[in-house]
Design a protein around this motif. Structure first.
Motif, short mmCIF file in Angstrom:
data_model
loop_
_atom_site.label_atom_id
_atom_site.label_comp_id
_atom_site.label_asym_id
_atom_site.label_seq_id
_atom_site.Cartn_x
_atom_site.Cartn_y
_atom_site.Cartn_z
N LEU A 87 -7.60 3.04 -1.99
CA LEU A 87 -8.05 1.67 -2.53
C LEU A 87 -8.04 0.70 -1.10
CD1 LEU A 87 -5.01 1.42 -5.22
CD2 LEU A 87 -7.48 1.12 -5.57
N LEU A 141 -3.54 5.21 -2.48
CA LEU A 141 -3.67 4.00 -1.80
C LEU A 141 -4.51 3.96 -0.71
CD1 LEU A 141 -2.15 1.27 -1.00
CD2 LEU A 141 -0.35 2.70 0.16
N GLU A 142 -4.43 5.14 -0.03
CA GLU A 142 -5.68 5.22 0.97
C GLU A 142 -6.92 4.88 0.47
OE1 GLU A 142 -5.60 8.84 3.04
OE2 GLU A 142 -7.67 8.54 3.68
N TYR A 153 -0.99 2.54 -7.97
CA TYR A 153 -0.86 3.95 -7.16
C TYR A 153 0.48 4.40 -7.39
CZ TYR A 153 0.86 1.12 -3.35
OH TYR A 153 1.48 0.24 -2.52
N GLU A 154 0.72 5.62 -7.06
CA GLU A 154 1.95 6.18 -7.26
C GLU A 154 2.48 5.94 -8.43
OE1 GLU A 154 2.74 8.85 -4.44
OE2 GLU A 154 0.98 8.21 -5.57
N ILE A 164 1.95 0.87 3.96
CA ILE A 164 0.94 0.05 4.44
C ILE A 164 1.53 -0.71 5.63
CG2 ILE A 164 -0.15 -2.30 3.91
CD1 ILE A 164 -0.09 -1.23 0.91
N ILE A 198 -1.83 -4.87 -0.80
CA ILE A 198 -3.19 -4.25 -0.57
C ILE A 198 -3.92 -5.67 -0.10
CG2 ILE A 198 -5.19 -3.53 -1.52
CD1 ILE A 198 -3.43 -1.76 -3.43
N SER A 222 5.33 -2.52 1.01
CA SER A 222 5.11 -1.23 1.04
C SER A 222 5.23 -0.64 2.18
CB SER A 222 3.79 -0.70 0.53
OG SER A 222 3.37 0.53 1.23
N LEU A 242 -14.87 4.83 -6.20
CA LEU A 242 -14.57 4.00 -5.05
C LEU A 242 -14.84 3.90 -3.75
CD1 LEU A 242 -10.73 3.72 -6.06
CD2 LEU A 242 -12.51 1.87 -6.55
N PRO A 296 0.22 7.76 0.42
CA PRO A 296 -0.35 7.97 -0.87
C PRO A 296 -1.86 8.19 -0.71
CG PRO A 296 1.51 6.36 -1.08
CD PRO A 296 1.12 6.53 0.18
#
Lengths: 314, 314, 314, 314, 314, 314
Positions: free
Chosen positions: E243, E240-241, D313-314, E125, E185, E122, F215, E237
């Motif tokens: 995922l 990311l949310e 990501y990013e 996170i 993650i 991160s 997803l 991001p």
């Protein structure tokens, strides 16, 4: 009349009920007594006859009986302690009180359903519907008051005509909304789809599967009825007969529900959807109507394999 | 005759074959040519006609044709480069050479099968078998030479009588070995179980599903035949008719194979086992017979979902 | 002897039975009593001992006992009110009366089965069968009288030899009817297919799964037996051993029934069909034999997941 | 060396490859040519030999060959147009270049795995592991370099030791975290769980199922190995042997994946989880590693029945 | 305190219990009595109050009560004959005695779990975890003592933190062992995966599904929590949310277990494996711990659909 | 304009098409050429550019291009031999010609659908619909012209509004026909049920799943949208939000179709039926409309897993 769903613990009642089952039993201390199941259209209740005398010879299962009894509780269920009992005499009771029945007007629904016959354009299909609904020796008499199932959905007097009308109305709504639909075939198939249940299920008060019902099923019985009727109508197109039989045998929609073929025509598919929607929604309605517990959830539905919930909010 | 399974790369042949399909195509450089599929009882081969002239107007699909061709290879398969081609004339070929056929004696098998009719004790069942096998306008003529399937098992001329005889013999072996078996019902059901295939599948050389076949299936067609025949026989017991129809519609044994009811009588269950055993074992035999590769394994069987293996050892 | 299935309400009986379970319980009013399950080869009955004295110390579960009792009814089932009870003495009873047993002649069936060994042409396979059936320390003694299952099918003394003989005879019928069948492998596999049950199930009167039975199963146990026996026979072909083990481990025919491989050889497939047919038909026979209610239907069979029906008509 | 995954359209190359398949074909214009599949550890490429001369007699399938070829494209795939070809001579190539191999150090992994033997407390289990890993004539030699599968996961040289070590390490992590776990049984079962693959799968370069592999499977082969080894160890507890065999045959965790029993002990269950986790995660790793297309999605995984996606990501 | 699992027939006890249910019933002879279910952290027991007086007005369901009772047996289960009963007063009992609870140190486990937040690299996170675990008004208070299920696994006080910690530790072990894994993650998803259960299940002593729990489920609730929290963190991001939400909604691993998507990223797949392993192994542990019968087998586990067995040997 | 479904072999055409894919390939004789897929709203056609010049630099995938080509045939499909090619200029083509589109009036359907908002009685629900359909930055703009699927049903411009309107109308028909139905919830859920597809699927000409789509899916996206919108509306009842989200996430009706919960309210169940009926009937319509072969049968439908048949007769 004092209906079964109105009985309250501690009452004394004198009333007529239908005796659905009757068994002799012996208590632990060796005393013989009678165990009965009594029914009216609102429910079923256990009854025990502790003092046996000659009156108990006067009735059998599926007879109407008159009881003088005290309402008590056992394991959370009501139970009648019977003091006196005898067979009811003709005229003392109204059979309609003892058989669960649709709340809608059967006569009216039946007229609405039959009115669809006139809307059919194909003379062959119209003739077939007339032969089956108006002239078939059994169906013309019994269809109107029959139930649509033993226990699943519309399992009450008039349930068959109620369900059939609902499916037919839904099909009429759908017919003009999709391309390629032959309205005659769809409406006729909707009207006929459960007609075999008249032979599959015996009528009230027994309301159980017949031998043919269990060994063949109402899809096969219905398909044979179409074949026999087509044979009597001169010039009935062979392929039309096949298309109607296909709608009949495929309307359960899945192999595992007893359809030997999956719906392959657009009418067969729409009929299956309409039947499935109406039958299952009726089950949900019944469960919502029967529940009087507090809270939104009304319990687990075995056939639908899920808990059901009311939608009230605020 | 030079059969298709005897063709070898590099040969020139002049022979008659059945033209199963015919398509006009254009090559990359813009030239039109004909692409054919030719068949005899031993197999199928592709053929290309590069030089088109008037002769190609003389034939259509499902005609017999005479070709003068060179045998070549393309993508590992044989292919005929056709030099000359025309429609065959009556008498130039023997149709029996072009249709896959049982290796057993059809006439003999048919006599053996019909002989079972005399062993039936119930006069009603015996009469039904006579009506269907000996007097039905289509079945009395076509049953003997029909195939039992389009592609699965016994999919060749005489396959239906071969399979039916085998199932009937197996049922005769089983009948006295288990209690409660009504031999008449079991033998009759065995003889009748695939009779609906005569209507479900059109005959060779087409050998494909008819409309009724796809929309109703041979179980329904067979059950209707039993009903129609019983209706013609005075005094035919209603319950006996139901029992025979139950064997018919349940003989696939599982809902997912198109039986709307599971076998509920001992005869219905035994018939299902015998049918299943014979049909699937025939598939295994066919695959073992067709394989000529080295090694024990003969490949993956799609229907049976497994690799099959020869049992030779040492 | 007064068998359990002959007991009638209101009788006084003095008889020997096998005590399958024994529990101390306390009634609502605080009194201790004994609750027993008594068994003979015809069935099981509950018994209550209300007056406890020293005699109740004389026996344990799986002992034979002598009871003096009055036959009464509780919740529709018969029940013995025991007045006197003591352990039976050797010689007062015949064990054969207490264990459900095949109605056929065990000795005769066993001889018939063993006679197949002589018909085997392969010296290796013949040797293996002799080793296992005639010389294996456990199997040579216990196979003859063992049951074939705990509860499913042939779950009685001699059931294993009865089922094995039936499967073997069916395989003998099938062997010459299909091409590519190695008769030796098929017959031997039929004879051996359930031999592992001798170790999987303990013998009567316990007749329950052993630890090995539950953790490994009779397919694994049987395959290991083939391996061990082959190892003892000089020159036993490795591939033949593999083919026999494949028949063994695949004979349940489906992964979900505990076969780690699907039948891939024609013998493995035929064995599976024969085993399945005989086992399930035996279940149907048992249910038909046990039913004495009026009407054609004999009830729902849990394993087969369907209602079963008699085929009588007229 | 120029590896196959480094070939680019338009190049001329002279290199040695392993010839995995070889077929004679004929083009549309009748010319014969050779079609080959060439392999090294990085992939597979098609090759065509248009000009045939005597050199093509010099090699067969599974030989190493030397080619002089031009890299072209056909239907989006690279293809070699071979100008010259001959069999390679010993010493011209290093076999290790032609067999896909783990990227980890095989020797090191093997030492790590073997070191677990010393941590086992039960003398019986320790003895069994030594017998199998250190003294078994085939396993002691071939286990170290074997692959764990034909195509699924760890299907490369050293894959078996890599997977086995990973499962064993995971089991070591799990053993102390749950109550009732017998560490010896869990570690030994992890080490042994796929040892039967040495016999189920032939080694590289063939890497295909053996006959025993297909007819019995590595679960059965492994269980038999445990039985045979236990038989050689004096006093090996019978129940311990059963528990180890149970872990072996149940480690696929589901009937449909070929386990004849479901894991019933806590060790069997943990082993199944660890094996399943490592095998499937390896498949995901492989697919992520192989993908070089832009975008997060790397394609549909047939075994796992889903599309797989990178997590950047990013 | 005298715990319920320590009660023995014949004892007199005076103790405080939690009253989980309370019903008025009438005995056969017409007498009204109270039927109660009493609970402490070790189990549940039935109690009957035969003599009703004013004290029974003093308490309701889910109140703590003090009973003076005699321990008797009915149908093999213990039962309390209550002589005196009243509502307990604050301070007379310790609530912790009445709620099943983890045997591990909740505080310690909670600290260990929270410590993982600091290991996240991160910043987004890490911020999300702090928001949810440390600042969310409900979760920051209730997570620590919540149960992880109503009945399946970890269904006791502290079960949620115990299970979450175990899954997180397992994920930490796995993260470095496979390529392409984003540790942040994976760890965050492990910590969050069942956080929605705080809203799905009401807390002890009720411990039942909430409306939202049944209509939406903890996967949906958890995903919404991630979305809401991400919305509050500047610059979080978007991908990311997505995922993290994907890990959340797919962690049940199969559609039939209520995951609307299958795990498509390597973190989602590992999380599913770790969760499944820990949850099911906990069920096995619970069943092994609860069993005190002789013999290796501990009974049939309904969820896992198999019998479970201890691994002791010798 | 010359649409692709009007092209005939042998024609020369000069026309603008959308270039959906573009690949460089090399022919067997080593020559490089371009292989393109060209699309308009009536279909897709292959095109080959054999003579490459600078013009081929002028365009990329998803550009509109102008071709001068000769229509030929390859393997039974039409193919364009391109003589000249260049990128189209703005204004030379009308994008509407290149995107498959509903045949109905999008504007009219959209107005009909929006008109339902005014019929909603609950101010909260009405507000939510206004927020989403009229004020949401993406949905208010894109909903009207979006497709309802990538390939299944209504996979054309305006398909989303067409499907949504049809489902809403069906729900309006159903709402008064069954008891206990909250019309507001049912109508709103129907209008919203696929609104998440605006984010799940990118718009034409790409019309493929977005990352979020794959997803999370449109059920999750839709549920989040409801949550976010409810959060913005003061006093929005929490339980009403839950009921709407339940309809959203359960509308696929089965776990295997990605619903994490089965429909538990009567509105959720009716919505599922209406959605399923409309989506699948649209597939059948599409297949019947696309078929122009002779005969009743129109081919095998992969999603519905059956052959479809026209209902014409006589």
């Amino acid at each position: 009349m004092k209906y079964i769903n109105e009985l309250r613990e501690g009452e004394n009642i004198i009333e007529h009920y239908l005796c659905k089952s009757r068994q002799s039993m012996k208590s632990r201390n060796g005393k013989t007594y009678l165990s009965l199941k009594l029914q009216d259209k609102t429910g079923i209740v256990d009854a025990k006859v502790w003092e046996l005398n000659n009156d108990i010879q006067s009735f059998q299962e599926n007879d109407f009986i008159k009881v003088d009894a005290f309402v008590t509780t056992f394991n959370n269920d009501l139970q009648l302690n019977v003091k006196r009992i005898r067979r009811s005499r003709e005229g003392e009771y109204d059979p309609a009180d003892y058989i669960p029945s649709t709340e809608k007007n059967i006569e009216e629904m039946y007229q609405q359903l039959m009115a669809y016959i006139k809307t059919i354009k194909s003379p062959y299909i119209k003739k077939m519907l007339e032969e089956i609904f108006l002239r078939h020796p059994v169906i013309s008499k019994e269809f109107k008051y029959h139930s649509a199932a033993k226990a699943m959905h519309h399992s009450y007097r008039g349930g068959l005509v109620e369900h059939t009308l609902s499916v037919t109305q839904l099909c009429e709504f759908l017919a003009p909304r999709y391309r390629f639909v032959d309205r005659d075939i769809l409406i006729a198939s909707a009207m006929l789809h459960d007609v075999g249940k008249v032979m599959e299920l015996s009528d009230f008060p027994v309301n159980d599967y017949t031998d043919d019902g269990q060994l063949l099923g109402h899809l096969m019985i219905g398909a044979e009825l179409i074949a026999d009727t087509a044979a009597k109508i001169e010039g009935f197109p062979k392929r039309l007969e096949t298309l109607l039989k296909h709608c009949m045998i495929s309307h359960h929609g899945e192999f595992e529900y007893g359809s030997p073929k999956l719906p392959s025509t657009i009418e067969a598919f729409l009929l299956h959807c309409a039947d499935n929607l109406d039958a299952k929604t009726n089950m949900i309605e019944d469960m919502l109507a029967a529940d009087h517990t507090p809270g939104h959830w009304v319990g687990y539905h075995r056939m639908l394999q899920r808990n059901l919930c009311r939608s009230d909010y605020e």
